[in-house]
Design a protein around this motif. Structure first.
Motif, PDB file in Angstrom:
ATOM      1  N   GLY A 105      28.878  -6.722  14.301  1.00 48.47           N
ATOM      2  CA  GLY A 105      29.088  -5.338  13.874  1.00 48.47           C
ATOM      3  C   GLY A 105      27.995  -4.812  12.964  1.00 48.47           C
ATOM      4  O   GLY A 105      28.249  -3.954  12.117  1.00 48.47           O
ATOM      5  N   TRP A 106      26.766  -5.318  13.136  1.00 51.99           N
ATOM      6  CA  TRP A 106      25.653  -4.932  12.282  1.00 51.99           C
ATOM      7  C   TRP A 106      24.746  -3.920  12.971  1.00 51.99           C
ATOM      8  O   TRP A 106      24.291  -4.140  14.090  1.00 51.99           O
ATOM      9  N   ALA A 107      24.459  -2.821  12.282  1.00 50.53           N
ATOM     10  CA  ALA A 107      23.517  -1.817  12.781  1.00 50.53           C
ATOM     11  C   ALA A 107      22.133  -2.161  12.239  1.00 50.53           C
ATOM     12  O   ALA A 107      21.879  -2.018  11.041  1.00 50.53           O
ATOM     13  N   VAL A 108      21.274  -2.674  13.104  1.00 47.34           N
ATOM     14  CA  VAL A 108      19.941  -3.119  12.696  1.00 47.34           C
ATOM     15  C   VAL A 108      18.875  -2.553  13.619  1.00 47.34           C
ATOM     16  O   VAL A 108      19.171  -2.009  14.689  1.00 47.34           O
ATOM     17  N   THR A 109      17.645  -2.737  13.185  1.00 39.85           N
ATOM     18  CA  THR A 109      16.492  -2.492  14.045  1.00 39.85           C
ATOM     19  C   THR A 109      15.816  -3.824  14.278  1.00 39.85           C
ATOM     20  O   THR A 109      15.658  -4.621  13.348  1.00 39.85           O
ATOM     21  N   VAL A 110      15.410  -4.067  15.522  1.00 39.34           N
ATOM     22  CA  VAL A 110      14.728  -5.302  15.903  1.00 39.34           C
ATOM     23  C   VAL A 110      13.332  -4.944  16.404  1.00 39.34           C
ATOM     24  O   VAL A 110      13.183  -4.075  17.266  1.00 39.34           O
ATOM     25  N   ALA A 111      12.328  -5.607  15.860  1.00 37.71           N
ATOM     26  CA  ALA A 111      10.945  -5.415  16.289  1.00 37.71           C
ATOM     27  C   ALA A 111      10.397  -6.737  16.803  1.00 37.71           C
ATOM     28  O   ALA A 111      10.656  -7.795  16.221  1.00 37.71           O
ATOM     29  N   VAL A 112       9.648  -6.684  17.893  1.00 37.09           N
ATOM     30  CA  VAL A 112       8.995  -7.863  18.450  1.00 37.09           C
ATOM     31  C   VAL A 112       7.495  -7.586  18.464  1.00 37.09           C
ATOM     32  O   VAL A 112       7.057  -6.537  18.944  1.00 37.09           O
ATOM     33  N   ALA A 113       6.729  -8.540  17.939  1.00 38.76           N
ATOM     34  CA  ALA A 113       5.273  -8.394  17.877  1.00 38.76           C
ATOM     35  C   ALA A 113       4.597  -9.564  18.581  1.00 38.76           C
ATOM     36  O   ALA A 113       5.187 -10.633  18.735  1.00 38.76           O
ATOM     37  N   ASP A 114       3.342  -9.352  18.975  1.00 31.76           N
ATOM     38  CA  ASP A 114       2.561 -10.451  19.542  1.00 31.76           C
ATOM     39  C   ASP A 114       2.002 -11.302  18.403  1.00 31.76           C
ATOM     40  O   ASP A 114       2.273 -11.042  17.231  1.00 31.76           O
ATOM     41  N   ASP A 115       1.200 -12.313  18.735  1.00 32.07           N
ATOM     42  CA  ASP A 115       0.712 -13.225  17.701  1.00 32.07           C
ATOM     43  C   ASP A 115      -0.292 -12.581  16.750  1.00 32.07           C
ATOM     44  O   ASP A 115      -0.591 -13.139  15.698  1.00 32.07           O
TER      45      ASP A 115
ATOM     46  N   LEU B  58      19.480   0.083  16.685  1.00 29.46           N
ATOM     47  CA  LEU B  58      20.859   0.223  17.122  1.00 29.46           C
ATOM     48  C   LEU B  58      21.495   1.454  16.487  1.00 29.46           C
ATOM     49  O   LEU B  58      21.087   1.899  15.407  1.00 29.46           O
ATOM     50  N   ASP B  59      22.489   1.989  17.155  1.00 26.91           N
ATOM     51  CA  ASP B  59      23.195   3.164  16.646  1.00 26.91           C
ATOM     52  C   ASP B  59      23.691   2.912  15.225  1.00 26.91           C
ATOM     53  O   ASP B  59      24.241   1.857  14.929  1.00 26.91           O
ATOM     54  N   GLY B  60      23.468   3.893  14.368  1.00 21.55           N
ATOM     55  CA  GLY B  60      23.943   3.816  13.002  1.00 21.55           C
ATOM     56  C   GLY B  60      22.969   3.181  12.023  1.00 21.55           C
ATOM     57  O   GLY B  60      23.230   3.155  10.825  1.00 21.55           O
ATOM     58  N   CYS B  61      21.855   2.674  12.505  1.00 21.97           N
ATOM     59  CA  CYS B  61      20.877   2.047  11.626  1.00 21.97           C
ATOM     60  C   CYS B  61      19.964   3.113  11.014  1.00 21.97           C
ATOM     61  O   CYS B  61      19.520   4.031  11.707  1.00 21.97           O
ATOM     62  N   ALA B  62      19.688   2.987   9.739  1.00 29.29           N
ATOM     63  CA  ALA B  62      18.842   3.946   9.039  1.00 29.29           C
ATOM     64  C   ALA B  62      17.422   3.952   9.627  1.00 29.29           C
ATOM     65  O   ALA B  62      16.897   2.891   9.982  1.00 29.29           O
ATOM     66  N   PRO B  63      16.806   5.123   9.724  1.00 30.92           N
ATOM     67  CA  PRO B  63      15.456   5.221  10.295  1.00 30.92           C
ATOM     68  C   PRO B  63      14.410   4.351   9.591  1.00 30.92           C
ATOM     69  O   PRO B  63      13.511   3.825  10.246  1.00 30.92           O
ATOM     70  N   ILE B  64      14.517   4.160   8.279  1.00 31.93           N
ATOM     71  CA  ILE B  64      13.532   3.354   7.546  1.00 31.93           C
ATOM     72  C   ILE B  64      13.481   1.921   8.054  1.00 31.93           C
ATOM     73  O   ILE B  64      12.455   1.248   7.970  1.00 31.93           O
ATOM     74  N   ALA B  65      14.579   1.453   8.638  1.00 29.52           N
ATOM     75  CA  ALA B  65      14.633   0.077   9.136  1.00 29.52           C
ATOM     76  C   ALA B  65      13.618  -0.165  10.245  1.00 29.52           C
ATOM     77  O   ALA B  65      13.139  -1.292  10.408  1.00 29.52           O
ATOM     78  N   ALA B  66      13.257   0.871  10.994  1.00 31.05           N
ATOM     79  CA  ALA B  66      12.257   0.712  12.049  1.00 31.05           C
ATOM     80  C   ALA B  66      10.904   0.325  11.448  1.00 31.05           C
ATOM     81  O   ALA B  66      10.190  -0.525  11.984  1.00 31.05           O
ATOM     82  N   TYR B  67      10.568   0.946  10.339  1.00 34.33           N
ATOM     83  CA  TYR B  67       9.313   0.612   9.652  1.00 34.33           C
ATOM     84  C   TYR B  67       9.377  -0.794   9.068  1.00 34.33           C
ATOM     85  O   TYR B  67       8.453  -1.605   9.235  1.00 34.33           O
ATOM     86  N   ILE B  68      10.480  -1.104   8.375  1.00 38.30           N
ATOM     87  CA  ILE B  68      10.599  -2.399   7.709  1.00 38.30           C
ATOM     88  C   ILE B  68      10.632  -3.540   8.721  1.00 38.30           C
ATOM     89  O   ILE B  68       9.967  -4.567   8.541  1.00 38.30           O
ATOM     90  N   ALA B  69      11.378  -3.388   9.805  1.00 36.66           N
ATOM     91  CA  ALA B  69      11.453  -4.443  10.830  1.00 36.66           C
ATOM     92  C   ALA B  69      10.084  -4.708  11.433  1.00 36.66           C
ATOM     93  O   ALA B  69       9.700  -5.864  11.662  1.00 36.66           O
ATOM     94  N   THR B  70       9.329  -3.644  11.685  1.00 38.89           N
ATOM     95  CA  THR B  70       7.985  -3.788  12.241  1.00 38.89           C
ATOM     96  C   THR B  70       7.083  -4.555  11.282  1.00 38.89           C
ATOM     97  O   THR B  70       6.324  -5.441  11.693  1.00 38.89           O
TER      98      THR B  70
END
Length: 133
Positions: free
Chosen positions: A27-37, A47-59
């Motif tokens: 039940g967690w609203a998170v942002t997931v980022a995947v990066a190369d090496d 995910l729905d309900g996750c704060a927009p700032i999380a996109a920056y932080i996850a990256t």
């Protein structure tokens, strides 16, 4: 000439799906980022309900785990242990929740997650990385 595995879109999609499943199961609203090496973003899902700032932080967590070749928790532990000068290090996010993706002993990328507690972010990131680890 050396050869190594690289993340393709199939692997990125699988990592995002596994991380999303872990987050949604809890039940967690998170942002997931995947990066190369090299820390370059390959995929992002908020995910729905996750704060927009999380996109920056996850990256930034994903980039830091890739470039540092280790979990970002190590950086957070350094800062919490009193090494405050580390906060000024370039391109490093010293927050738990970034983990490397390892294939055949080589780091091929990373996963960064933001949106819940540090330990929960790391749990979701590890679930994503486990698809290939």
């Amino acid at each position: 000439m050396k050869t190594k595995a690289v993340l393709g879109q199939t692997e990125v999609t699988a990592i995002l799906a596994a991380a999303r499943a872990e987050a949604q199961a809890n039940g967690w609203a998170v942002t997931v980022a995947v990066a190369d090496d090299g820390g370059h973003l390959l995929g992002l899902e908020r995910l729905d309900g996750c704060a927009p700032i999380a996109a920056y932080i996850a990256t930034e967590k994903a980039r830091s785990a890739a470039l540092g070749r280790r979990e970002t928790k190590g950086y957070e532990d350094m800062v919490n242990g009193g090494r405050n000068a580390f906060l000024s290090a370039p391109v490093v996010c010293s927050l738990e929740g970034g983990v490397p993706v390892i294939v055949d002993g080589q780091i091929v990328g990373s996963v960064g997650v933001s949106g819940v507690t540090a330990a929960q972010d790391a749990q979701v990131a590890k679930a994503g990385a486990a698809v290939l680890n």
